[in-house]
Scaffold this motif. Sequence first.
Motif, mmCIF file in Angstrom:
data_model
loop_
_atom_site.group_PDB
_atom_site.id
_atom_site.type_symbol
_atom_site.label_atom_id
_atom_site.label_comp_id
_atom_site.label_asym_id
_atom_site.label_seq_id
_atom_site.Cartn_x
_atom_site.Cartn_y
_atom_site.Cartn_z
ATOM 1 N N LYS A 35 0.833 -1.281 0.014
ATOM 2 C CA LYS A 35 0.150 -0.115 0.270
ATOM 3 C C LYS A 35 0.873 1.054 0.125
ATOM 4 O O LYS A 35 0.525 2.220 0.697
ATOM 5 C CB LYS A 35 -1.050 0.114 1.223
ATOM 6 C CG LYS A 35 -2.144 -1.254 1.104
ATOM 7 C CD LYS A 35 -2.831 -1.078 2.149
ATOM 8 C CE LYS A 35 -4.022 -2.213 2.103
ATOM 9 N NZ LYS A 35 -5.116 -1.902 2.908
ATOM 10 N N CYS A 37 2.296 4.763 -1.641
ATOM 11 C CA CYS A 37 1.935 5.825 -2.307
ATOM 12 C C CYS A 37 1.969 5.595 -3.697
ATOM 13 O O CYS A 37 1.012 6.298 -4.734
ATOM 14 C CB CYS A 37 2.556 7.103 -1.802
ATOM 15 S SG CYS A 37 1.962 7.672 -0.175
ATOM 16 N N CYS A 40 -1.244 4.281 -5.340
ATOM 17 C CA CYS A 40 -2.407 4.979 -4.674
ATOM 18 C C CYS A 40 -2.874 6.155 -5.789
ATOM 19 O O CYS A 40 -2.117 6.636 -6.268
ATOM 20 C CB CYS A 40 -2.154 5.736 -3.277
ATOM 21 S SG CYS A 40 -3.448 6.520 -2.556
ATOM 22 N N CYS A 62 -0.295 13.950 -1.582
ATOM 23 C CA CYS A 62 -1.476 13.261 -1.365
ATOM 24 C C CYS A 62 -2.713 14.177 -1.417
ATOM 25 O O CYS A 62 -2.604 15.258 -0.930
ATOM 26 C CB CYS A 62 -1.427 12.558 0.042
ATOM 27 S SG CYS A 62 -2.837 11.713 0.312
ATOM 28 N N THR A 76 3.384 5.143 3.101
ATOM 29 C CA THR A 76 2.000 4.675 3.279
ATOM 30 C C THR A 76 1.115 5.728 4.073
ATOM 31 O O THR A 76 1.524 6.269 4.825
ATOM 32 C CB THR A 76 1.876 3.089 3.862
ATOM 33 O OG1 THR A 76 2.649 3.252 5.156
ATOM 34 C CG2 THR A 76 2.802 2.137 2.864
ATOM 35 N N PHE A 80 -5.256 5.167 1.513
ATOM 36 C CA PHE A 80 -4.806 4.272 0.360
ATOM 37 C C PHE A 80 -6.175 3.958 -0.515
ATOM 38 O O PHE A 80 -6.889 3.131 0.179
ATOM 39 C CB PHE A 80 -4.089 2.936 0.800
ATOM 40 C CG PHE A 80 -3.577 2.293 -0.318
ATOM 41 C CD1 PHE A 80 -2.274 2.553 -1.081
ATOM 42 C CD2 PHE A 80 -4.164 1.127 -0.955
ATOM 43 C CE1 PHE A 80 -1.849 2.056 -2.415
ATOM 44 C CE2 PHE A 80 -3.844 0.503 -1.636
ATOM 45 C CZ PHE A 80 -2.778 0.806 -2.804
ATOM 46 N N LYS A 82 -6.572 1.976 -4.095
ATOM 47 C CA LYS A 82 -5.718 1.271 -5.299
ATOM 48 C C LYS A 82 -6.085 1.963 -6.487
ATOM 49 O O LYS A 82 -7.050 2.236 -6.939
ATOM 50 C CB LYS A 82 -6.134 -0.285 -5.330
ATOM 51 C CG LYS A 82 -5.261 -1.017 -6.354
ATOM 52 C CD LYS A 82 -5.660 -2.336 -6.504
ATOM 53 C CE LYS A 82 -4.881 -3.198 -7.466
ATOM 54 N NZ LYS A 82 -5.347 -4.456 -7.348
ATOM 55 N N LYS A 83 -4.848 2.270 -7.103
ATOM 56 C CA LYS A 83 -4.940 2.797 -8.288
ATOM 57 C C LYS A 83 -5.546 1.860 -9.500
ATOM 58 O O LYS A 83 -5.166 0.883 -9.615
ATOM 59 C CB LYS A 83 -3.486 3.352 -9.030
ATOM 60 C CG LYS A 83 -3.298 4.226 -10.274
ATOM 61 C CD LYS A 83 -1.945 4.605 -10.495
ATOM 62 C CE LYS A 83 -1.458 5.465 -9.632
ATOM 63 N NZ LYS A 83 -0.120 5.944 -9.957
#
Length: 90
Positions: A35, A37, A40, A62, A76, A80, A82-83
């Motif tokens: 997880k 970045c 993310c 972020c 992290t 988070f 998920k992309k």
Amino acid sequence: MVAEKVQELEQENIALKEQVKKLQDICGNKVGLSKNCEYCENFIQHYLKNGEKYYPVYTGCCKAGNRVKSRKVTDTCKSFVKKQYGKNFV
């Protein structure tokens, strides 16, 4: 009769496991992505312009409302997401 069926199923299972291994080798095994970045949806990558080319500097920020600046790709956080590739790219 039953023993023959079991043996056929075992052979089929072995063949399927080999196919799965080959597909994982081809596609990459990214099932257990960390997880970070980097993966993310909320991470905005920073770039450095050198001449007419842009190079990633492996830091960013972020956009999840954490107001955390200077995030590294290996960091992290609890926000988070998920992309989803294909949806996030220009």
